[in-house]
Structure formats: structure tokens, C-alpha cells
Design a protein around this motif. Structure first.
Motif, PDB file in Angstrom:
ATOM      1  N   GLY A 203      26.360 -17.788  21.331  1.00  0.00           N
ATOM      2  CA  GLY A 203      26.539 -16.550  20.587  1.00  0.00           C
ATOM      3  C   GLY A 203      25.458 -16.271  19.568  1.00  0.00           C
ATOM      4  N   GLN A 204      24.535 -17.210  19.360  1.00  0.00           N
ATOM      5  CA  GLN A 204      23.488 -17.017  18.367  1.00  0.00           C
ATOM      6  C   GLN A 204      22.474 -15.985  18.845  1.00  0.00           C
ATOM      7  OE1 GLN A 204      21.826 -20.650  16.868  1.00  0.00           O
ATOM      8  NE2 GLN A 204      19.960 -19.680  16.105  1.00  0.00           N
ATOM      9  N   THR A 205      22.014 -15.154  17.923  1.00  0.00           N
ATOM     10  CA  THR A 205      21.001 -14.150  18.229  1.00  0.00           C
ATOM     11  C   THR A 205      19.617 -14.784  18.180  1.00  0.00           C
ATOM     12  OG1 THR A 205      22.373 -12.371  17.333  1.00  0.00           O
ATOM     13  CG2 THR A 205      20.018 -11.930  17.541  1.00  0.00           C
ATOM     14  N   MET A 206      18.835 -14.539  19.217  1.00  0.00           N
ATOM     15  CA  MET A 206      17.515 -15.141  19.336  1.00  0.00           C
ATOM     16  C   MET A 206      16.420 -14.079  19.232  1.00  0.00           C
ATOM     17  SD  MET A 206      18.592 -18.199  19.776  1.00  0.00           S
ATOM     18  CE  MET A 206      17.204 -19.189  20.333  1.00  0.00           C
ATOM     19  N   VAL A 207      15.283 -14.488  18.666  1.00  0.00           N
ATOM     20  CA  VAL A 207      14.105 -13.625  18.590  1.00  0.00           C
ATOM     21  C   VAL A 207      12.977 -14.332  19.326  1.00  0.00           C
ATOM     22  CG1 VAL A 207      12.443 -12.484  17.086  1.00  0.00           C
ATOM     23  CG2 VAL A 207      14.836 -12.665  16.378  1.00  0.00           C
ATOM     24  N   ALA A 208      12.465 -13.703  20.358  1.00  0.00           N
ATOM     25  CA  ALA A 208      11.426 -14.321  21.182  1.00  0.00           C
ATOM     26  C   ALA A 208      10.206 -14.685  20.355  1.00  0.00           C
ATOM     27  CB  ALA A 208      11.023 -13.381  22.318  1.00  0.00           C
ATOM     28  N   GLY A 209       9.733 -15.915  20.542  1.00  0.00           N
ATOM     29  CA  GLY A 209       8.540 -16.357  19.860  1.00  0.00           C
ATOM     30  C   GLY A 209       8.753 -16.794  18.430  1.00  0.00           C
ATOM     31  N   GLU A 210       9.969 -16.631  17.891  1.00  0.00           N
ATOM     32  CA  GLU A 210      10.229 -16.961  16.490  1.00  0.00           C
ATOM     33  C   GLU A 210      11.363 -17.970  16.308  1.00  0.00           C
ATOM     34  OE1 GLU A 210      10.794 -13.588  13.998  1.00  0.00           O
ATOM     35  OE2 GLU A 210       8.736 -12.854  14.236  1.00  0.00           O
ATOM     36  N   THR A 211      12.522 -17.715  16.932  1.00  0.00           N
ATOM     37  CA  THR A 211      13.681 -18.578  16.721  1.00  0.00           C
ATOM     38  C   THR A 211      13.464 -19.937  17.379  1.00  0.00           C
ATOM     39  OG1 THR A 211      15.113 -16.623  16.792  1.00  0.00           O
ATOM     40  CG2 THR A 211      16.178 -18.780  16.935  1.00  0.00           C
ATOM     41  N   VAL A 212      13.604 -21.004  16.602  1.00  0.00           N
ATOM     42  CA  VAL A 212      13.433 -22.360  17.137  1.00  0.00           C
ATOM     43  C   VAL A 212      14.660 -22.726  17.958  1.00  0.00           C
ATOM     44  CG1 VAL A 212      13.184 -24.795  16.560  1.00  0.00           C
ATOM     45  CG2 VAL A 212      11.924 -23.069  15.257  1.00  0.00           C
ATOM     46  N   MET A 213      14.431 -23.049  19.220  1.00  0.00           N
ATOM     47  CA  MET A 213      15.505 -23.410  20.141  1.00  0.00           C
ATOM     48  C   MET A 213      15.744 -24.917  20.172  1.00  0.00           C
ATOM     49  SD  MET A 213      15.691 -22.508  24.222  1.00  0.00           S
ATOM     50  CE  MET A 213      16.163 -20.791  23.980  1.00  0.00           C
ATOM     51  N   ALA A 214      14.682 -25.701  20.033  1.00  0.00           N
ATOM     52  CA  ALA A 214      14.777 -27.161  20.053  1.00  0.00           C
ATOM     53  C   ALA A 214      13.508 -27.731  19.442  1.00  0.00           C
ATOM     54  CB  ALA A 214      14.969 -27.677  21.473  1.00  0.00           C
ATOM     55  N   ASP A 215      13.550 -29.036  19.150  1.00  0.00           N
ATOM     56  CA  ASP A 215      12.401 -29.717  18.542  1.00  0.00           C
ATOM     57  C   ASP A 215      12.223 -31.049  19.250  1.00  0.00           C
ATOM     58  OD1 ASP A 215      10.505 -30.929  16.965  1.00  0.00           O
ATOM     59  OD2 ASP A 215      11.538 -30.568  15.069  1.00  0.00           O
ATOM     60  N   LEU A 216      11.075 -31.225  19.889  1.00  0.00           N
ATOM     61  CA  LEU A 216      10.817 -32.469  20.627  1.00  0.00           C
ATOM     62  C   LEU A 216      10.828 -33.687  19.709  1.00  0.00           C
ATOM     63  CD1 LEU A 216       7.935 -31.329  23.021  1.00  0.00           C
ATOM     64  CD2 LEU A 216      10.372 -31.478  23.524  1.00  0.00           C
ATOM     65  N   ALA A 217      10.573 -33.467  18.417  1.00  0.00           N
ATOM     66  CA  ALA A 217      10.495 -34.577  17.477  1.00  0.00           C
ATOM     67  C   ALA A 217      11.808 -34.817  16.730  1.00  0.00           C
ATOM     68  CB  ALA A 217       9.374 -34.326  16.472  1.00  0.00           C
ATOM     69  N   ALA A 218      12.800 -33.965  16.911  1.00  0.00           N
ATOM     70  CA  ALA A 218      14.049 -34.079  16.154  1.00  0.00           C
ATOM     71  C   ALA A 218      14.983 -35.110  16.787  1.00  0.00           C
ATOM     72  CB  ALA A 218      14.742 -32.728  16.080  1.00  0.00           C
ATOM     73  N   SER A 219      15.802 -35.715  15.954  1.00  0.00           N
ATOM     74  CA  SER A 219      16.788 -36.690  16.437  1.00  0.00           C
ATOM     75  C   SER A 219      18.204 -36.286  16.064  1.00  0.00           C
ATOM     76  CB  SER A 219      16.480 -38.074  15.856  1.00  0.00           C
ATOM     77  OG  SER A 219      16.489 -38.037  14.430  1.00  0.00           O
ATOM     78  N   GLU A 220      18.366 -35.103  15.462  1.00  0.00           N
ATOM     79  CA  GLU A 220      19.704 -34.674  15.055  1.00  0.00           C
ATOM     80  C   GLU A 220      20.536 -34.299  16.275  1.00  0.00           C
ATOM     81  OE1 GLU A 220      20.046 -30.487  13.438  1.00  0.00           O
ATOM     82  OE2 GLU A 220      17.914 -30.861  13.073  1.00  0.00           O
ATOM     83  N   PRO A 221      21.866 -34.402  16.172  1.00  0.00           N
ATOM     84  CA  PRO A 221      22.738 -34.053  17.314  1.00  0.00           C
ATOM     85  C   PRO A 221      22.742 -32.556  17.583  1.00  0.00           C
ATOM     86  CG  PRO A 221      24.055 -34.483  15.357  1.00  0.00           C
ATOM     87  CD  PRO A 221      22.637 -34.869  15.004  1.00  0.00           C
ATOM     88  N   ARG A 222      23.355 -32.197  18.697  1.00  0.00           N
ATOM     89  CA  ARG A 222      23.442 -30.784  19.070  1.00  0.00           C
ATOM     90  C   ARG A 222      24.050 -29.961  17.939  1.00  0.00           C
ATOM     91  NH1 ARG A 222      25.606 -29.132  24.909  1.00  0.00           N
ATOM     92  NH2 ARG A 222      23.841 -30.525  25.310  1.00  0.00           N
ATOM     93  N   ARG A 223      23.454 -28.825  17.662  1.00  0.00           N
ATOM     94  CA  ARG A 223      23.897 -27.983  16.545  1.00  0.00           C
ATOM     95  C   ARG A 223      25.129 -27.189  16.926  1.00  0.00           C
ATOM     96  NH1 ARG A 223      19.240 -25.119  13.227  1.00  0.00           N
ATOM     97  NH2 ARG A 223      18.802 -27.337  12.982  1.00  0.00           N
ATOM     98  N   MET A 224      26.072 -27.127  16.020  1.00  0.00           N
ATOM     99  CA  MET A 224      27.288 -26.351  16.223  1.00  0.00           C
ATOM    100  C   MET A 224      27.297 -25.184  15.238  1.00  0.00           C
ATOM    101  SD  MET A 224      28.533 -28.195  18.617  1.00  0.00           S
ATOM    102  CE  MET A 224      30.179 -27.502  18.836  1.00  0.00           C
ATOM    103  N   ALA A 225      28.149 -24.188  15.525  1.00  0.00           N
ATOM    104  CA  ALA A 225      28.231 -23.016  14.669  1.00  0.00           C
ATOM    105  C   ALA A 225      29.642 -22.451  14.699  1.00  0.00           C
ATOM    106  CB  ALA A 225      27.222 -21.956  15.098  1.00  0.00           C
ATOM    107  N   ARG A 226      29.950 -21.565  13.762  1.00  0.00           N
ATOM    108  CA  ARG A 226      31.227 -20.879  13.752  1.00  0.00           C
ATOM    109  C   ARG A 226      30.978 -19.384  13.657  1.00  0.00           C
ATOM    110  NH1 ARG A 226      30.919 -22.625   8.321  1.00  0.00           N
ATOM    111  NH2 ARG A 226      31.112 -20.900   6.819  1.00  0.00           N
ATOM    112  N   SER A 227      31.863 -18.596  14.237  1.00  0.00           N
ATOM    113  CA  SER A 227      31.733 -17.140  14.183  1.00  0.00           C
ATOM    114  C   SER A 227      32.450 -16.604  12.957  1.00  0.00           C
ATOM    115  CB  SER A 227      32.330 -16.515  15.457  1.00  0.00           C
ATOM    116  OG  SER A 227      31.631 -16.951  16.600  1.00  0.00           O
ATOM    117  N   GLU A 228      31.840 -15.667  12.280  1.00  0.00           N
ATOM    118  CA  GLU A 228      32.458 -15.062  11.091  1.00  0.00           C
ATOM    119  C   GLU A 228      32.372 -13.550  11.170  1.00  0.00           C
ATOM    120  OE1 GLU A 228      30.472 -16.657   7.683  1.00  0.00           O
ATOM    121  OE2 GLU A 228      31.588 -18.535   7.749  1.00  0.00           O
TER     122      GLU A 228
END
Length: 228
Positions: A203-228
């Protein structure tokens, strides 16, 4: 203020806007109220082919969204067989583009376009899971500097009838560089390398070329979100 409302248009849209404009003139000649409807559709066509500038993150390892739109699916899936990557599931992140989104597609990360394979198919609703298998698609394999593969797939949708590639096999693409366009509603799938978790949520809104989708160097778990 001017750049807020008047966006540059990709050359691919010139002939379509011209067609809409001619039809609008005919509608005005036939009956004025229809002409104003034509004006609205012509403006929509112009904005469909808009190609705004984007501020592309420059740090190595960042995977940015290849398309404007909404995250519609995050699930394990095998890459398209035509890319020859086997049937081991990878995390697939899908960005659904409505007819109101900008449809210029951008490279999610720097790499060499090693393979590009077009496959004809159906025109089901692009938000459906089975669209990945049944719909017309253009599958691209980006080879990253560290040797890993990043599959990216352009999928035509219910209204889309044409996938337009700008890049060629063997071309080196920079992060955020334009590589194609899909006309009138569609979807982009990105298959993340093994062990890389998405930093976006359904459900997250994405902007091409700007919004970070993933990081090859990151070790954090999958990101969660809530709708408001």
C-alpha cells in the motif's frame, strides 16, 4: 510554481496528445459540451506522458523504485523463465501504476542490462498476481557490479497495450536512468537478490527513481507499516 503544475512530457506522448487535440476540435465542432470533455481528456493524456525530474539517491547499494505507483504485492516468486535464473523463489516487489501515475520507468540500481526478453500475452488487471505469468511483459536482467542479478519486469495491464523500451542489451544503466515506458496502466516487478529484504510495505506510495525499495547493505528485517 510553474514546475509544480507544468511537467515536461516524454516525446513518446507527442502524437497521442496531438490525436486527442484533433478529436477535441472535432467534438467542439459537433457539440460544444463534448468538446470540453475532449479538453479534459487531452490534459489527462499530456499528464500521463509527463516525465518530471527526480532526485535520485546516490549511495551505492540502494535499490530505488522503478515506477510511480502503489506497492501491490510483496511475495516469494521465481523470476520469469526467459531470464534463465532457475525456479528458486526470490522476494518479488510489485508496483502497480494506475492510469493517473507517471509511466516512465527508471533503473532501480546501477548495472549492465545483460538480457531483455519481450513476451506477448494477455491484458489482465495488472494488480492481480497471475498477471506476472499471463500478461504481456518485458523482462530485464540487470547485472550488478558485484555480480549479482536483479530481474526487473514490465507488465502490461488491463488498459495498457504497448511496452516501449528505451535501453538495449549490453547498455550500462545508472540508478534512476530511464529505461522504458508502458502506455496506459501497468505494473513493474522487482526481484530482490537472495537475502535482501524490502524496505517498503504493502500500500505504500512509490516515486520512481526516488523512493528506496531495498538496500543491499542493510541487515534490518522486512519493514512493516500501518494504514491511517
Amino acid at each position: 510554481m510553474h514546475e509544480t503544475f507544468i511537467k515536461p512530457m516524454h516525446p513518446e506522448g507527442i502524437r497521442f496528445v496531438a490525436i486527442f487535440a484533433v478529436i477535441t476540435l472535432i467534438l467542439f465542432w459537433a457539440w460544444e459540451p463534448l468538446g470540453w470533455i475532449g479538453v479534459g481528456l487531452t490534459v489527462w493524456c499530456y499528464y500521463f506522458f509527463r516525465d518530471p525530474k527526480r532526485s535520485v539517491p546516490q549511495r551505492d547499494g540502494l535499490i530505488v523504485s522503478p515506477a510511480d505507483g502503489i506497492i501491490s504485492l510483496i511475495e516469494p516468486a521465481a523470476p520469469p523463465p526467459e531470464l534463465g535464473l532457475g525456479d528458486v523463489p526470490l522476494t518479488r516487489v510489485s508496483v502497480f501504476m494506475s492510469v493517473f501515475n507517471c509511466h516512465v520507468n527508471r533503473a532501480p540500481i546501477a548495472g549492465t542490462l545483460e538480457t531483455m526478453v519481450y513476451r506477448p500475452g494477455k491484458f489482465l488487471n495488472a494488480s492481480l498476481d497471475k498477471a506476472s505469468e499471463d500478461n504481456e511483459r518485458n523482462s530485464l536482467l540487470l547485472r550488478l557490479a558485484d555480480g549479482r542479478a536483479l530481474p526487473v519486469v514490465q507488465i502490461a495491464g488491463l488498459v495498457a497495450r504497448r511496452i516501449v523500451p528505451f535501453a538495449k542489451e549490453g547498455q550500462q544503466l545508472a540508478t534512476g536512468e530511464r529505461f522504458g515506458l508502458i502506455r496506459f496502466g501497468s505494473r513493474l516487478d522487482v526481484y530482490l537478490p537472495d537475502g535482501v529484504e524490502p524496505l517498503v510495505a504493502l500500500g505504500q506510495t512509490m516515486v520512481a527513481g526516488e523512493t528506496v525499495m531495498a538496500d543491499l547493505a542493510a541487515s534490518e528485517p522486512r519493514r512493516m507499516a500501518r494504514s491511517e
